[in-house]
Write a protein that holds these residues in place. Structure first.
Motif, PDB file in Angstrom:
ATOM      1  N   PHE A 153       0.961  -1.237  -0.016  1.00  0.00           N
ATOM      2  CA  PHE A 153       0.065  -0.032  -0.043  1.00  0.00           C
ATOM      3  C   PHE A 153       1.079   1.206  -0.076  1.00  0.00           C
ATOM      4  O   PHE A 153       2.037   1.204   0.264  1.00  0.00           O
ATOM      5  N   VAL A 154       0.097   2.248  -0.479  1.00  0.00           N
ATOM      6  CA  VAL A 154       0.964   3.776  -0.367  1.00  0.00           C
ATOM      7  C   VAL A 154       0.546   4.529   0.972  1.00  0.00           C
ATOM      8  O   VAL A 154      -0.584   4.711   1.191  1.00  0.00           O
ATOM      9  N   GLU A 155       1.557   5.097   1.638  1.00  0.00           N
ATOM     10  CA  GLU A 155       1.248   5.920   2.724  1.00  0.00           C
ATOM     11  C   GLU A 155       0.415   7.057   2.260  1.00  0.00           C
ATOM     12  O   GLU A 155       0.498   7.751   1.042  1.00  0.00           O
ATOM     13  N   PRO A 156      -0.634   7.692   2.921  1.00  0.00           N
ATOM     14  CA  PRO A 156      -1.480   8.565   2.865  1.00  0.00           C
ATOM     15  C   PRO A 156      -0.687  10.128   2.747  1.00  0.00           C
ATOM     16  O   PRO A 156      -1.266  11.038   2.319  1.00  0.00           O
ATOM     17  N   THR A 157       0.525  10.091   3.172  1.00  0.00           N
ATOM     18  CA  THR A 157       1.230  11.229   2.966  1.00  0.00           C
ATOM     19  C   THR A 157       1.576  11.702   1.575  1.00  0.00           C
ATOM     20  O   THR A 157       2.111  12.885   1.082  1.00  0.00           O
ATOM     21  N   VAL A 158       1.408  10.598   0.760  1.00  0.00           N
ATOM     22  CA  VAL A 158       1.486  10.608  -0.853  1.00  0.00           C
ATOM     23  C   VAL A 158      -0.064  11.280  -1.286  1.00  0.00           C
ATOM     24  O   VAL A 158      -0.739  10.147  -1.335  1.00  0.00           O
TER      25      VAL A 158
END
Length: 683
Positions: A259-264
């Motif tokens: 998954f991709v961190e929500p900071t991106v």
């Protein structure tokens, strides 16, 4: 100083009864051609426009504007007619640097598409024998952009940088001199119907009147709006690229269940600095986040531990040696196959370089072919110019050269225009054929690359299989253990590939973010309404001068203080509505006087700023029947002031000579008075 100054007009009409003509000198300031109606003053004015190749200013027909006195039959003083066999309009002009040229154009339709340019004054030219001229074509596609196009030459001579404008079909084109000249000439009949009442609408330019006035005033708004539009398109493209790239990162992560961190963020405007470390994570059996890099290290440790649990047995040694020997042979085969690919790739690079070199030669031949076709066009239109490549002179430096490097062949004639065109066409055909052949070879090489890559992939698969089955000298793993190791290796390889892709994607995101910030910053620096500070100064000064002139010309229909220069049309308006039926016919004429004169002289009132006005105003019958003599006298007085400004006004009028004499008394005015037909029998 005027960008375009008319110095002299010379018209010669050859007839069956001898030569008829007129020779009119002009000066800076006000020039008045006075003659009764039907004596030919409008013919002289239109001849100036015609000599400049600007008859397109008069409307979409672009027909020859010259009267019958220069095209078919000429009325003599006794009322009888002489038949015209040939006519020529010659115009001596100068530019802002004082450079003088004479342009000459035939009045006969069959020869009217050629304009001859002499680098000298009219007095220095013997038109029957002088060969110092260069011919250009006009009224044909390319006349504004090609080297042999007259308007391209004239724009360079006058220092005009033709802006690109938008057409109704969405394409762009130059503004063209025919459009620019609309503020410099008012035609006798339809021209006095309103400001810029006649425009070359056939050009299909969107909001043509606005573009013409923006150019003449040298306003920044057009360029600012163009920049804003380009920047907005760029910003939208960057935002789309950002969204697509983020989606690619998410898709890449999903392939390994990460998954991709929500900071991106998928909103570039909300995104802060791009993180140098990975922003990807996986969930463990208890749904806890684990950084992908940390997860990779754990898998590597697990794989190393698994491989270290086996011990060597003697019975597997011989089998291991055989497998290692086979592995070495496969590695050698792989190296050879990769070398073969490298050689083919090198060959493809050579082919591509060769194709690029052929493309350059094709472009050079096409350019040469275009120039020769332009020269042929000029020649077919009746040019008598002795082209340099036909008379033993270098077309570049004008030095005499031999047509052949071989002494015994110096009497051989050079190729003519048609022969040169045929030769270049054959060259073009040869180069096209060479290019097609090389492209075909390159296609075959690319096919060979694909085949070679398939072989390499197959060899690599064999090597991978052999490595997997290779028995460790310390002992053979069980099938279950071997399968576990293979799965671990595949996971590690997939994660490493994903992390590499993440780095590449983040590099792209960083570049997109940097460029987006630059574009957004540039947009914020543009004026919100497109008008720069200098634009406001110019429009304010134009409004001021217009109102002053309108008052001096005794405008009465509406309060002058209500007028403003519309920021929508750049024309005089009241409550942003262009002047229409509210004004009387005579006041409409006064508005045109005041506005065009204000445009002509605006440079004189701008401190440190300038416009693109040519510094010339030609008015045919400016005192229409509706205006009073006293108003016309005021206009004459005001126009005479242009001499000190180094501007030029040319007026053609049928005002009574006695009345005109009273009006100009004490004023610096060049009056050319005719009591008989202007085009008369020459001595």
């Amino acid at each position: 100083m005027s960008r375009l100054k008319i110095n002299r007009l010379k018209i010669i009409s050859k007839t069956n009864e001898g030569n008829f003509g007129v020779d009119i000198p002009f000066t800076h300031g006000l020039n008045i051609i006075r003659a009764d109606n039907t004596l030919g003053k409008s013919t002289c004015v239109q001849s100036i426009v015609y000599a400049l190749g600007l008859e397109g200013t008069l409307g979409p027909s672009r027909k020859n504007p010259l009267k019958s006195a220069l095209t078919s039959k000429l009325k003599k003083i006794d009322g009888r007619y002489a038949l015209v066999t040939e006519s020529r309009v010659s115009l001596e002009i100068s530019n802002s640097t004082g450079e003088i040229i004479t342009i000459s154009r035939s009045g006969i339709e069959e020869k009217s598409r050629v304009i001859s340019v002499y680098p000298k004054k009219i007095d220095s030219i013997d038109f029957s024998s002088d060969t110092s001229f260069t011919d250009y074509f006009v009224r044909d596609p390319g006349a504004a952009v090609r080297e042999r196009g007259f308007h391209n030459f004239l724009e360079n001579f006058l220092g005009i940088e033709d802006p690109q404008v938008v057409k109704y079909d969405g394409s762009t084109c130059p503004l063209y001199l025919e459009s620019i000249f609309s503020v410099n000439y008012v035609e006798q009949t339809r021209g006095w119907g309103g400001i810029l009442n006649i425009l070359p609408t056939y050009l299909g330019i969107k909001d043509l009147a606005n573009r013409v006035l923006e150019y003449n005033l040298d306003l920044d708004i057009q360029e600012n709006n163009k920049k804003r539009q380009q920047l907005l398109v760029k910003r939208n493209d960057l935002e789309s690229t950002w969204t697509v790239t983020i989606e690619k990162l998410i898709s890449t992560a999903r392939q390994i269940y990460a998954f991709v961190e929500p900071t991106v963020s998928d909103d570039i405007g909300k995104q802060g600095a791009i993180n140098n470390s990975t922003d990807l994570y996986v969930l463990d059996s208890e749904s806890r986040k684990t950084n992908l890099s940390d997860h990779l290290e754990k898998l590597k440790i697990e794989l190393a531990t698994s491989k270290s649990t086996f011990t060597s047995t003697s019975e597997n040694d011989s089998k291991a040696l055989a497998q290692e020997l086979e592995l070495n042979l496969l590695m050698k085969k792989l190296s050879e196959e990769e070398s073969a690919i490298s050689i083919i790739l090198s060959d493809i690079d050579v082919s591509e370089d060769y194709v690029r070199s052929i493309d350059k030669r094709i472009q050079a031949v096409k350019e040469g072919l275009r120039k020769y076709r332009d020269i042929k066009k000029i020649h077919d239109y009746g040019s008598t110019e002795e082209f340099k490549f036909l008379n033993g002179r270098c077309p570049t430096c004008n030095q005499p050269i031999e047509d052949s490097l071989l002494p015994h062949m110096h009497n051989q004639s050079a190729l003519g225009i048609d022969d040169n065109i045929k030769y270049l066409e054959k060259q073009l055909s040869v180069f096209d054929s060479l290019r097609a052949g090389e492209e075909s070879k390159a296609l075959i090489k690319r096919t060979l690359i694909l085949q070679a890559q398939d072989k390499v992939n197959l060899t690599r698969a064999e090597i991978r299989s052999l490595k997997e089955s290779l028995l460790d000298v310390k002992g053979a793993p069980s099938r279950a253990q071997l399968r576990k190791e293979i799965l671990l290796e595949e996971k590690i390889e997939a994660i490493e590939r994903t992390l590499t892709l993440e780095i590449e994607i983040k590099e792209k995101l960083s570049a997109v973010k940097l460029e987006w910030s630059r574009v957004v910053g540039a947009i914020s620096k543009l004026p919100w309404d497109g008008f720069s500070r200098n634009d406001y100064i110019k429009l304010g000064k134009l409004t001021e001068q217009f109102k002053k002139n309108l008052s001096d010309f005794e405008y009465k229909s509406t309060p002058i203080e209500d007028f403003e220069i519309s920021k929508r049309t750049y024309k005089p308006s009241i409550d942003d509505v262009d002047l229409g039926s509210e004004a009387s016919a005579s006041d409409n004429i006064r508005v045109i006087w005041a506005y065009l004169y204000s445009l002509l002289t605006l440079d004189n009132y701008l401190e440190g700023l300038s416009t693109n006005h040519l510094g010339l105003l030609i008015l045919d019958e400016p005192r229409q029947q509706e205006t009073k003599e006293v108003n016309f006298k005021t206009f004459i007085e005001r126009a005479s002031e242009t001499r000190s400004m180094e501007r030029q006004v040319i007026i053609a009028t049928s005002e009574k000579h006695a009345d005109l004499t009273k009006m100009i008394e004490g004023l610096p005015v060049n009056v050319i008075n005719f009591e008989t037909p202007l085009i008369s029998k020459m001595a």
